[in-house]
Motif scaffolding. Structure first.
Motif, PDB file in Angstrom:
ATOM      1  N   ALA A   1     -11.569   4.616  -9.588  1.00 50.32           N
ATOM      2  CA  ALA A   1     -11.949   5.260  -8.042  1.00 50.32           C
ATOM      3  C   ALA A   1     -12.449   4.144  -7.101  1.00 50.32           C
ATOM      4  O   ALA A   1     -12.511   3.358  -7.787  1.00 50.32           O
ATOM      5  CB  ALA A   1     -12.824   5.646  -8.645  1.00 50.32           C
ATOM      6  N   ASN A   2     -11.969   3.824  -5.722  1.00 52.54           N
ATOM      7  CA  ASN A   2     -12.743   2.473  -5.557  1.00 52.54           C
ATOM      8  C   ASN A   2     -12.358   1.055  -5.326  1.00 52.54           C
ATOM      9  O   ASN A   2     -13.119  -0.482  -5.724  1.00 52.54           O
ATOM     10  CB  ASN A   2     -14.320   2.529  -4.936  1.00 52.54           C
TER      11      ASN A   2
ATOM     12  N   ASN B   1      -3.939   3.501  -6.026  1.00 45.41           N
ATOM     13  CA  ASN B   1      -5.204   3.385  -5.815  1.00 45.41           C
ATOM     14  C   ASN B   1      -5.916   4.797  -6.848  1.00 45.41           C
ATOM     15  O   ASN B   1      -6.796   5.540  -6.363  1.00 45.41           O
ATOM     16  CB  ASN B   1      -6.139   4.212  -4.277  1.00 45.41           C
ATOM     17  N   LYS B   2      -5.173   4.979  -7.958  1.00 51.32           N
ATOM     18  CA  LYS B   2      -5.535   6.387  -8.610  1.00 51.32           C
ATOM     19  C   LYS B   2      -6.628   6.283  -9.224  1.00 51.32           C
ATOM     20  O   LYS B   2      -7.474   6.931  -9.649  1.00 51.32           O
ATOM     21  CB  LYS B   2      -4.088   5.978  -9.478  1.00 51.32           C
TER      22      LYS B   2
ATOM     23  N   THR C   1      -5.227  15.772   2.122  1.00 57.31           N
ATOM     24  CA  THR C   1      -7.125  16.247   2.907  1.00 57.31           C
ATOM     25  C   THR C   1      -8.016  16.218   1.945  1.00 57.31           C
ATOM     26  O   THR C   1      -9.156  16.449   2.948  1.00 57.31           O
ATOM     27  CB  THR C   1      -6.371  17.604   3.180  1.00 57.31           C
ATOM     28  N   THR C   2      -7.891  15.462   1.052  1.00 56.95           N
ATOM     29  CA  THR C   2      -9.132  15.645   0.508  1.00 56.95           C
ATOM     30  C   THR C   2      -9.429  14.216   0.237  1.00 56.95           C
ATOM     31  O   THR C   2     -10.442  13.506   0.889  1.00 56.95           O
ATOM     32  CB  THR C   2      -8.980  16.601  -1.354  1.00 56.95           C
ATOM     33  N   SER C   3      -9.010  13.438  -0.924  1.00 57.14           N
ATOM     34  CA  SER C   3      -8.961  12.492  -1.855  1.00 57.14           C
ATOM     35  C   SER C   3      -7.460  11.596  -0.964  1.00 57.14           C
ATOM     36  O   SER C   3      -6.680  11.440  -2.435  1.00 57.14           O
ATOM     37  CB  SER C   3      -9.645  12.007  -2.631  1.00 57.14           C
ATOM     38  N   PRO C   4      -7.272  11.404  -0.517  1.00 51.67           N
ATOM     39  CA  PRO C   4      -6.360  10.758  -0.847  1.00 51.67           C
ATOM     40  C   PRO C   4      -5.433   9.820  -1.606  1.00 51.67           C
ATOM     41  O   PRO C   4      -6.228   8.871  -2.086  1.00 51.67           O
ATOM     42  CB  PRO C   4      -5.689   9.572   1.116  1.00 51.67           C
ATOM     43  N   VAL C   5      -4.557   9.902  -2.047  1.00 51.75           N
ATOM     44  CA  VAL C   5      -4.480   8.710  -3.681  1.00 51.75           C
ATOM     45  C   VAL C   5      -2.656   8.047  -2.998  1.00 51.75           C
ATOM     46  O   VAL C   5      -1.609   8.745  -2.935  1.00 51.75           O
ATOM     47  CB  VAL C   5      -3.238   9.372  -4.606  1.00 51.75           C
TER      48      VAL C   5
ATOM     49  N   ASN D   1      -2.626  14.064  -1.649  1.00 48.55           N
ATOM     50  CA  ASN D   1      -4.094  14.275  -1.525  1.00 48.55           C
ATOM     51  C   ASN D   1      -4.676  14.133  -0.085  1.00 48.55           C
ATOM     52  O   ASN D   1      -5.621  13.848   0.201  1.00 48.55           O
ATOM     53  CB  ASN D   1      -4.702  13.982  -2.711  1.00 48.55           C
TER      54      ASN D   1
END
Length: 241
Positions: free
Chosen positions: A78-79, A75-76, A45-49, A43
């Motif tokens: 959130a935060n 980092n699956k 380009t969106t929310s890198p995992v 991901n």
């Protein structure tokens, strides 16, 4: 060997840590071992995992070989960085699991399971503080709060442990009694040290701390004929006798 796939950042590595240290222009090799495993970023380009599954075989620090270190981090959540870290081998069996939150709070929620820590494997790591040590450490801890202000709860035990502090030169047989940790610090309950002649020094009381940087003490010490120092006279020693 090094390979970067044409996918979304899948990396496979087999590299000696000593080579990395030399590339960083370090005069001496502090850590060594063989790094192997993979790390993947999706991901983009969106929310890198980010996920990693790495292993360092025969990890050594200075001249101590500590065992095989496994590092599984992602980092699956959130935060947060979720970790599953283990050190096994050389009579060591240590695991750290839990989360470190990367937002404004920078909090952590970790479990440390010291099933066995082989003290002899860390002798050179404590150079200048401890000359010799043997035996084991055992304990379980819940670690919360922040790096600057951690809250540690759990118990620590020594098992057939003997340590020789550099400052004194006297081999001390360490009690199997627990050291208990809570949100106020840690405490001793009739915690016993024995010198090489079998004489006792007994600690009882509390060490208060909220950040493990500053400390307050309410400790009683009871000893009779206890050999505190056992070292020859030397210009390099602060204490001898």
């Amino acid at each position: 060997d090094f390979c970067l796939s044409r996918g979304l950042g899948d990396v496979y590595k087999r590299q000696k840590l000593s080579t990395i240290s030399r590339l960083a222009n370090q005069d001496s090799v502090i850590a060594d071992g063989v790094l192997d495993g993979h790390a993947e970023v999706t991901n983009l380009t969106t929310s890198p995992v980010f996920t990693s599954d790495l292993k360092i075989t025969n990890l050594s620090y200075k001249t101590d070989t500590l065992g095989d270190l496994t590092l599984k981090v992602n980092n699956k959540k959130a935060n947060a960085l979720s970790a599953d870290i283990g050190l096994q081998g050389k009579n060591n069996d240590i695991a750290i699991t839990g989360d470190y939150y990367t937002g404004d709070s920078s909090k952590m929620d970790l479990k440390l399971d010291m099933r066995r820590v082989n003290l002899a494997a860390f002798t050179h790591s404590t150079e200048g503080i401890i000359d010799k040590m043997k035996g084991s450490l055992i304990g379980k801890f819940a670690i919360q709060g922040t790096i600057d202000k951690p809250t540690i709860r759990g118990n620590l035990y020594f098992d057939t442990a003997v340590v020789t502090p550099t400052i004194s030169g006297e081999a001390l047989d360490v009690s199997k009694d627990r050291i208990a940790f809570d949100e106020d610090g840690f405490n001793f309950s009739q915690f016993t040290l024995r010198d090489s002649a079998g004489n006792k020094l007994v600690l009882d009381g509390n060490v208060f701390t909220k950040d493990y940087h500053s400390f307050g003490f309410d400790i009683s010490l009871n000893a009779q004929n206890f050999r505190m120092v056992n070292a020859p006279e030397s210009s390099t020693r602060e204490f001898y006798g």
